[in-house]
Design a protein around this motif. Structure first.
Motif, mmCIF file in Angstrom:
data_model
loop_
_atom_site.group_PDB
_atom_site.id
_atom_site.type_symbol
_atom_site.label_atom_id
_atom_site.label_comp_id
_atom_site.label_asym_id
_atom_site.label_seq_id
_atom_site.Cartn_x
_atom_site.Cartn_y
_atom_site.Cartn_z
ATOM 1 N N ILE A 1 -5.358 -10.783 -0.092
ATOM 2 C CA ILE A 1 -5.687 -10.554 1.317
ATOM 3 C C ILE A 1 -4.642 -11.205 2.223
ATOM 4 O O ILE A 1 -4.244 -10.640 3.247
ATOM 5 N N ALA A 2 -4.178 -12.402 1.853
ATOM 6 C CA ALA A 2 -3.132 -13.079 2.635
ATOM 7 C C ALA A 2 -1.863 -12.256 2.660
ATOM 8 O O ALA A 2 -1.199 -12.128 3.698
ATOM 9 N N ARG A 3 -1.488 -11.668 1.508
ATOM 10 C CA ARG A 3 -0.273 -10.849 1.458
ATOM 11 C C ARG A 3 -0.452 -9.580 2.303
ATOM 12 O O ARG A 3 0.487 -9.099 2.932
ATOM 13 N N MET A 4 -1.661 -9.054 2.296
ATOM 14 C CA MET A 4 -1.911 -7.850 3.081
ATOM 15 C C MET A 4 -1.741 -8.152 4.577
ATOM 16 O O MET A 4 -1.072 -7.415 5.303
ATOM 17 N N PHE A 5 -2.328 -9.258 5.059
ATOM 18 C CA PHE A 5 -2.208 -9.611 6.474
ATOM 19 C C PHE A 5 -0.757 -9.910 6.847
ATOM 20 O O PHE A 5 -0.286 -9.561 7.936
ATOM 21 N N LYS A 6 -0.031 -10.558 5.932
ATOM 22 C CA LYS A 6 1.376 -10.878 6.188
ATOM 23 C C LYS A 6 2.205 -9.597 6.329
ATOM 24 O O LYS A 6 3.073 -9.501 7.200
ATOM 25 N N ALA A 7 1.915 -8.609 5.468
ATOM 26 C CA ALA A 7 2.673 -7.354 5.523
ATOM 27 C C ALA A 7 2.363 -6.586 6.810
ATOM 28 O O ALA A 7 3.277 -6.008 7.428
ATOM 29 N N HIS A 8 1.106 -6.571 7.233
ATOM 30 C CA HIS A 8 0.748 -5.804 8.425
ATOM 31 C C HIS A 8 1.115 -6.528 9.715
ATOM 32 O O HIS A 8 1.116 -5.925 10.786
ATOM 33 N N ALA A 9 1.439 -7.846 9.596
ATOM 34 C CA ALA A 9 1.833 -8.599 10.781
ATOM 35 C C ALA A 9 3.288 -8.359 11.146
ATOM 36 O O ALA A 9 3.732 -8.701 12.247
ATOM 37 N N LYS A 10 4.053 -7.806 10.200
ATOM 38 C CA LYS A 10 5.484 -7.574 10.450
ATOM 39 C C LYS A 10 5.695 -6.438 11.443
ATOM 40 O O LYS A 10 4.955 -5.479 11.477
ATOM 41 N N ALA B 1 2.212 6.403 -7.017
ATOM 42 C CA ALA B 1 3.159 7.346 -6.425
ATOM 43 C C ALA B 1 2.527 8.106 -5.262
ATOM 44 O O ALA B 1 3.170 8.314 -4.218
ATOM 45 N N ARG B 2 1.280 8.502 -5.387
ATOM 46 C CA ARG B 2 0.602 9.232 -4.314
ATOM 47 C C ARG B 2 0.381 8.334 -3.099
ATOM 48 O O ARG B 2 0.522 8.774 -1.953
ATOM 49 N N LEU B 3 0.031 7.062 -3.344
ATOM 50 C CA LEU B 3 -0.157 6.137 -2.227
ATOM 51 C C LEU B 3 1.141 5.940 -1.455
ATOM 52 O O LEU B 3 1.158 6.000 -0.222
ATOM 53 N N ARG B 4 2.222 5.694 -2.191
ATOM 54 C CA ARG B 4 3.505 5.468 -1.528
ATOM 55 C C ARG B 4 3.973 6.703 -0.786
ATOM 56 O O ARG B 4 4.646 6.608 0.240
ATOM 57 N N GLY B 5 3.618 7.867 -1.301
ATOM 58 C CA GLY B 5 3.978 9.098 -0.614
ATOM 59 C C GLY B 5 3.294 9.246 0.731
ATOM 60 O O GLY B 5 3.752 10.018 1.583
ATOM 61 N N HIS B 6 2.206 8.515 0.942
ATOM 62 C CA HIS B 6 1.474 8.571 2.214
ATOM 63 C C HIS B 6 1.560 7.244 2.966
ATOM 64 O O HIS B 6 0.716 6.954 3.820
ATOM 65 N N GLY B 7 2.585 6.433 2.626
ATOM 66 C CA GLY B 7 2.808 5.203 3.367
ATOM 67 C C GLY B 7 1.816 4.099 3.097
ATOM 68 O O GLY B 7 1.618 3.222 3.933
ATOM 69 N N ALA B 8 1.181 4.134 1.935
ATOM 70 C CA ALA B 8 0.202 3.105 1.592
ATOM 71 C C ALA B 8 0.783 2.150 0.548
ATOM 72 O O ALA B 8 1.761 2.455 -0.132
ATOM 73 N N ARG B 9 0.171 1.000 0.434
ATOM 74 C CA ARG B 9 0.620 -0.037 -0.490
ATOM 75 C C ARG B 9 -0.501 -0.362 -1.468
ATOM 76 O O ARG B 9 -1.684 -0.348 -1.110
ATOM 77 N N LEU B 10 -0.121 -0.654 -2.702
ATOM 78 C CA LEU B 10 -1.098 -1.000 -3.737
ATOM 79 C C LEU B 10 -0.863 -2.430 -4.208
ATOM 80 O O LEU B 10 0.263 -2.808 -4.546
ATOM 81 N N ILE B 11 -1.934 -3.238 -4.227
ATOM 82 C CA ILE B 11 -1.892 -4.588 -4.766
ATOM 83 C C ILE B 11 -2.908 -4.694 -5.896
ATOM 84 O O ILE B 11 -4.087 -4.358 -5.711
ATOM 85 N N LEU B 12 -2.443 -5.129 -7.045
ATOM 86 C CA LEU B 12 -3.326 -5.358 -8.196
ATOM 87 C C LEU B 12 -3.676 -6.841 -8.262
ATOM 88 O O LEU B 12 -2.805 -7.699 -8.114
ATOM 89 N N VAL B 13 -4.949 -7.127 -8.507
ATOM 90 C CA VAL B 13 -5.429 -8.507 -8.438
ATOM 91 C C VAL B 13 -6.014 -8.961 -9.773
ATOM 92 O O VAL B 13 -6.842 -8.262 -10.362
ATOM 93 N N GLN B 14 -5.547 -10.109 -10.225
ATOM 94 C CA GLN B 14 -6.136 -10.891 -11.311
ATOM 95 C C GLN B 14 -6.413 -10.073 -12.578
ATOM 96 O O GLN B 14 -7.532 -10.073 -13.083
ATOM 97 N N PRO B 15 -5.415 -9.364 -13.118
ATOM 98 C CA PRO B 15 -5.663 -8.688 -14.403
ATOM 99 C C PRO B 15 -5.788 -9.695 -15.538
ATOM 100 O O PRO B 15 -5.199 -10.781 -15.488
ATOM 101 N N ARG B 16 -6.556 -9.363 -16.541
ATOM 102 C CA ARG B 16 -6.681 -10.220 -17.716
ATOM 103 C C ARG B 16 -5.342 -10.268 -18.458
ATOM 104 O O ARG B 16 -4.525 -9.354 -18.309
#
Length: 208
Positions: free
Chosen positions: A199-208, A155-170
């Motif tokens: 990382i690919a999703r991050m670059f794709k999002a910032h390329a828009k 919630a705090r990240l989204r409030g400042h225009g940031a995005r969260l990606i979670l990777v490979q949880p067990r």
């Protein structure tokens, strides 16, 4: 008297053969906590009954494990070298303007969440406007307190225009995240099965 003496000698030979010398050396060399448990258990066998000594060794090992588990690790890493392998970030290295990648290690339960939150919020302003990638590959387990901490952080990240990606949880961690509704709130697009995918999703999002 010859029989008791020979029997005592036989018992000493059997006891010596039962000693796992390689295991003792491994326990001594691995970590200070292992050495402490080894020395305490050995001393207890000399001073107390065997059952009590074993109980002391097991109890001390459990206490040391819980102490270690209550200190999760959060490491900032960056792609380095021609192959862009992830390595710990050190002062002086250029920071990525689009993303930050953190490796989370340990157990995210009620006894460890406070320290994790302190580390996540320590340089909170550096996350603003970026994609924050959290690798959960080495997170052994998570409870409701850990999930709630991730929800607050999201919630705090989204409030400042940031995005969260979670990777490979067990599997057990992902199951808890789904059951709590966190993944539904996060969005399946922000759950990656590998660091390359994140990382690919991050670059794709910032390329828009």
């Amino acid at each position: 008297d010859a029989l008791p003496i020979s029997l005592a000698g036989l018992l000493m030979i059997v006891a010596w053969s039962m000693i796992d010398r390689q295991g003792l050396v491994l326990s001594w060399r691995t970590t200070p906590a292992d050495r402490l448990a080894l020395v305490a258990t050995f001393a207890a066998t000399l001073l107390l009954e065997l059952e009590k000594a074993v109980f002391i060794g097991v109890f001390l090992s459990l206490i040391l494990f819980l102490r270690q588990a209550s200190h999760p690790r959060l490491s900032l890493v960056t792609p380095q070298g021609p192959l862009h392998k992830l390595a710990p970030w050190t002062p002086g290295l250029p920071a990525c303007p689009q993303a930050e990648i953190h490796l989370v290690e340990g157990a995210l339960f009620f006894g460890a969440v406070s320290e994790l939150e302190d580390k996540l919020y320590d340089h909170e302003e550096t996350h603003w406007g970026k994609t924050l990638i959290l690798s959960l590959k080495h997170v052994r387990c998570i409870d409701a307190t850990g999930v709630h901490a991730l929800k607050r952080f999201l919630a705090r990240l989204r409030g400042h225009g940031a995005r969260l990606i979670l990777v490979q949880p067990r599997p057990n961690v992902e199951k808890a995240l789904r059951a709590s509704g966190l993944l539904a709130h996060l969005g399946e697009a922000n759950l990656a099965r590998s660091m390359d995918e994140a990382i690919a999703r991050m670059f794709k999002a910032h390329a828009k």
